[in-house]
Design a protein around this motif. Structure first.
Motif, PDB file in Angstrom:
ATOM      1  N   ASP A  61     100.797 -40.254 141.661  1.00  0.00           N
ATOM      2  CA  ASP A  61      99.691 -40.318 140.708  1.00  0.00           C
ATOM      3  C   ASP A  61      98.384 -40.807 141.333  1.00  0.00           C
ATOM      4  O   ASP A  61      97.415 -41.068 140.625  1.00  0.00           O
ATOM      5  CB  ASP A  61     100.073 -41.190 139.507  1.00  0.00           C
ATOM      6  CG  ASP A  61     100.394 -42.622 139.907  1.00  0.00           C
ATOM      7  OD1 ASP A  61     100.545 -42.888 141.118  1.00  0.00           O
ATOM      8  OD2 ASP A  61     100.504 -43.477 139.009  1.00  0.00           O
ATOM      9  N   HIS A  62      98.347 -40.896 142.661  1.00  0.00           N
ATOM     10  CA  HIS A  62      97.120 -41.324 143.346  1.00  0.00           C
ATOM     11  C   HIS A  62      96.029 -40.272 143.131  1.00  0.00           C
ATOM     12  O   HIS A  62      96.297 -39.066 143.136  1.00  0.00           O
ATOM     13  CB  HIS A  62      97.401 -41.515 144.844  1.00  0.00           C
ATOM     14  CG  HIS A  62      96.320 -42.250 145.554  1.00  0.00           C
ATOM     15  ND1 HIS A  62      95.177 -41.623 145.981  1.00  0.00           N
ATOM     16  CD2 HIS A  62      96.208 -43.553 145.901  1.00  0.00           C
ATOM     17  CE1 HIS A  62      94.407 -42.511 146.575  1.00  0.00           C
ATOM     18  NE2 HIS A  62      95.008 -43.691 146.540  1.00  0.00           N
ATOM     19  N   LEU A  63      94.808 -40.721 142.951  1.00  0.00           N
ATOM     20  CA  LEU A  63      93.694 -39.822 142.662  1.00  0.00           C
ATOM     21  C   LEU A  63      93.458 -38.806 143.778  1.00  0.00           C
ATOM     22  O   LEU A  63      93.126 -37.647 143.509  1.00  0.00           O
ATOM     23  CB  LEU A  63      92.424 -40.643 142.423  1.00  0.00           C
ATOM     24  CG  LEU A  63      91.209 -39.891 141.914  1.00  0.00           C
ATOM     25  CD1 LEU A  63      91.515 -39.219 140.582  1.00  0.00           C
ATOM     26  CD2 LEU A  63      90.028 -40.824 141.768  1.00  0.00           C
ATOM     27  N   LEU A  64      93.654 -39.196 145.017  1.00  0.00           N
ATOM     28  CA  LEU A  64      93.447 -38.278 146.147  1.00  0.00           C
ATOM     29  C   LEU A  64      94.427 -37.103 146.085  1.00  0.00           C
ATOM     30  O   LEU A  64      94.041 -35.956 146.316  1.00  0.00           O
ATOM     31  CB  LEU A  64      93.587 -39.023 147.476  1.00  0.00           C
ATOM     32  CG  LEU A  64      93.368 -38.212 148.737  1.00  0.00           C
ATOM     33  CD1 LEU A  64      91.958 -37.630 148.766  1.00  0.00           C
ATOM     34  CD2 LEU A  64      93.601 -39.085 149.966  1.00  0.00           C
ATOM     35  N   VAL A  65      95.665 -37.384 145.764  1.00  0.00           N
ATOM     36  CA  VAL A  65      96.687 -36.333 145.643  1.00  0.00           C
ATOM     37  C   VAL A  65      96.288 -35.350 144.542  1.00  0.00           C
ATOM     38  O   VAL A  65      96.327 -34.133 144.736  1.00  0.00           O
ATOM     39  CB  VAL A  65      98.079 -36.943 145.349  1.00  0.00           C
ATOM     40  CG1 VAL A  65      99.100 -35.866 145.053  1.00  0.00           C
ATOM     41  CG2 VAL A  65      98.532 -37.821 146.507  1.00  0.00           C
ATOM     42  N   GLU A  66      95.876 -35.872 143.404  1.00  0.00           N
ATOM     43  CA  GLU A  66      95.457 -35.021 142.292  1.00  0.00           C
ATOM     44  C   GLU A  66      94.235 -34.185 142.663  1.00  0.00           C
ATOM     45  O   GLU A  66      94.157 -33.002 142.318  1.00  0.00           O
ATOM     46  CB  GLU A  66      95.152 -35.868 141.054  1.00  0.00           C
ATOM     47  CG  GLU A  66      96.388 -36.509 140.454  1.00  0.00           C
ATOM     48  CD  GLU A  66      96.052 -37.395 139.262  1.00  0.00           C
ATOM     49  OE1 GLU A  66      94.953 -37.248 138.693  1.00  0.00           O
ATOM     50  OE2 GLU A  66      96.893 -38.238 138.923  1.00  0.00           O
ATOM     51  N   GLN A 104      91.758 -39.148 158.246  1.00  0.00           N
ATOM     52  CA  GLN A 104      90.400 -38.762 157.849  1.00  0.00           C
ATOM     53  C   GLN A 104      90.341 -38.419 156.367  1.00  0.00           C
ATOM     54  O   GLN A 104      89.387 -38.797 155.674  1.00  0.00           O
ATOM     55  CB  GLN A 104      89.924 -37.554 158.664  1.00  0.00           C
ATOM     56  CG  GLN A 104      89.590 -37.864 160.103  1.00  0.00           C
ATOM     57  CD  GLN A 104      89.218 -36.601 160.876  1.00  0.00           C
ATOM     58  OE1 GLN A 104      89.327 -35.487 160.369  1.00  0.00           O
ATOM     59  NE2 GLN A 104      88.770 -36.791 162.106  1.00  0.00           N
ATOM     60  N   VAL A 105      91.351 -37.730 155.870  1.00  0.00           N
ATOM     61  CA  VAL A 105      91.396 -37.381 154.450  1.00  0.00           C
ATOM     62  C   VAL A 105      91.559 -38.638 153.612  1.00  0.00           C
ATOM     63  O   VAL A 105      90.868 -38.829 152.610  1.00  0.00           O
ATOM     64  CB  VAL A 105      92.531 -36.366 154.162  1.00  0.00           C
ATOM     65  CG1 VAL A 105      92.738 -36.177 152.668  1.00  0.00           C
ATOM     66  CG2 VAL A 105      92.239 -35.041 154.838  1.00  0.00           C
ATOM     67  N   ALA A 109      86.562 -39.605 155.266  1.00  0.00           N
ATOM     68  CA  ALA A 109      85.710 -39.054 156.320  1.00  0.00           C
ATOM     69  C   ALA A 109      85.721 -37.525 156.288  1.00  0.00           C
ATOM     70  O   ALA A 109      84.735 -36.886 156.660  1.00  0.00           O
ATOM     71  CB  ALA A 109      86.170 -39.557 157.687  1.00  0.00           C
ATOM     72  N   LEU A 110      86.825 -36.955 155.854  1.00  0.00           N
ATOM     73  CA  LEU A 110      86.937 -35.503 155.694  1.00  0.00           C
ATOM     74  C   LEU A 110      87.008 -35.227 154.190  1.00  0.00           C
ATOM     75  O   LEU A 110      88.012 -35.548 153.541  1.00  0.00           O
ATOM     76  CB  LEU A 110      88.199 -34.977 156.391  1.00  0.00           C
ATOM     77  CG  LEU A 110      88.475 -33.480 156.306  1.00  0.00           C
ATOM     78  CD1 LEU A 110      87.336 -32.676 156.918  1.00  0.00           C
ATOM     79  CD2 LEU A 110      89.777 -33.151 157.024  1.00  0.00           C
ATOM     80  N   PRO A 111      85.946 -34.656 153.611  1.00  0.00           N
ATOM     81  CA  PRO A 111      85.948 -34.412 152.159  1.00  0.00           C
ATOM     82  C   PRO A 111      87.068 -33.466 151.735  1.00  0.00           C
ATOM     83  O   PRO A 111      87.455 -32.569 152.488  1.00  0.00           O
ATOM     84  CB  PRO A 111      84.584 -33.762 151.912  1.00  0.00           C
ATOM     85  CG  PRO A 111      83.747 -34.088 153.096  1.00  0.00           C
ATOM     86  CD  PRO A 111      84.699 -34.257 154.246  1.00  0.00           C
ATOM     87  N   VAL A 112      87.564 -33.696 150.533  1.00  0.00           N
ATOM     88  CA  VAL A 112      88.675 -32.903 150.005  1.00  0.00           C
ATOM     89  C   VAL A 112      88.328 -31.414 149.984  1.00  0.00           C
ATOM     90  O   VAL A 112      89.125 -30.580 150.411  1.00  0.00           O
ATOM     91  CB  VAL A 112      89.064 -33.391 148.586  1.00  0.00           C
ATOM     92  CG1 VAL A 112      90.038 -32.439 147.928  1.00  0.00           C
ATOM     93  CG2 VAL A 112      89.657 -34.783 148.648  1.00  0.00           C
ATOM     94  N   GLY A 113      87.146 -31.072 149.524  1.00  0.00           N
ATOM     95  CA  GLY A 113      86.744 -29.663 149.452  1.00  0.00           C
ATOM     96  C   GLY A 113      86.755 -28.987 150.809  1.00  0.00           C
ATOM     97  O   GLY A 113      87.244 -27.867 150.963  1.00  0.00           O
ATOM     98  N   THR A 114      86.244 -29.674 151.802  1.00  0.00           N
ATOM     99  CA  THR A 114      86.220 -29.134 153.170  1.00  0.00           C
ATOM    100  C   THR A 114      87.630 -28.981 153.715  1.00  0.00           C
ATOM    101  O   THR A 114      87.978 -27.964 154.314  1.00  0.00           O
ATOM    102  CB  THR A 114      85.401 -30.050 154.088  1.00  0.00           C
ATOM    103  OG1 THR A 114      84.105 -30.242 153.528  1.00  0.00           O
ATOM    104  CG2 THR A 114      85.282 -29.476 155.481  1.00  0.00           C
TER     105      THR A 114
END
Length: 121
Positions: A61-66, A104-105, A109-114
């Motif tokens: 349920d971590h926001l990054l995973v979502e 980085q994710v 440092a590395l944006p999710v979209g990229t």
């Protein structure tokens, strides 16, 4: 209408345009509305989140995973299809086997979209 001969009409047109532009600039960064899908699609998306969370070593349920899963889903035209599945596999593989990219994710440092765009299949 901003070039209308009547100065009052031109002035009102300029005001409307300014308000319209300000409104869209303020609301540009808002996330899109998520609509619930059918149970099969929801199941596939939950499974993808589970695989991503394991690869990132984070809770499901971590926001990054979502965010990663949502970006992938939207990039694949909001369909659970071959490109969606291949992209999720590529993301999971990269996150599991390339620690520097994983960090980085996780750090931002590395944006999710990229990140998702570079691994789209």
């Amino acid at each position: 209408m901003r070039r209308h001969l009547d100065p009052e009409v031109a002035c009102l047109a300029k005001e409307v345009r300014t308000e319209w532009k300000t409104f869209f600039e303020k609301h540009l960064d808002r996330p899109s509305i998520e609509v619930r899908s059918d149970p099969k699609t929801e199941s596939f998306r939950k499974n993808a989140q589970k695989l991503l969370s394991e690869a990132l070593e984070l809770k499901m349920d971590h926001l990054l995973v979502e965010n990663i899963e949502r970006e992938t889903f939207h990039l694949c035209s909001r369909l659970i299809n071959g490109p969606y599945r291949r992209t999720v596999r590529a993301l999971v593989f990269t996150l599991k086997h390339r620690a520097e990219i994983r960090e980085q994710v996780k750090s931002g440092a590395l944006p999710v979209g990229t990140f998702v765009q570079t691994h789209k299949k």
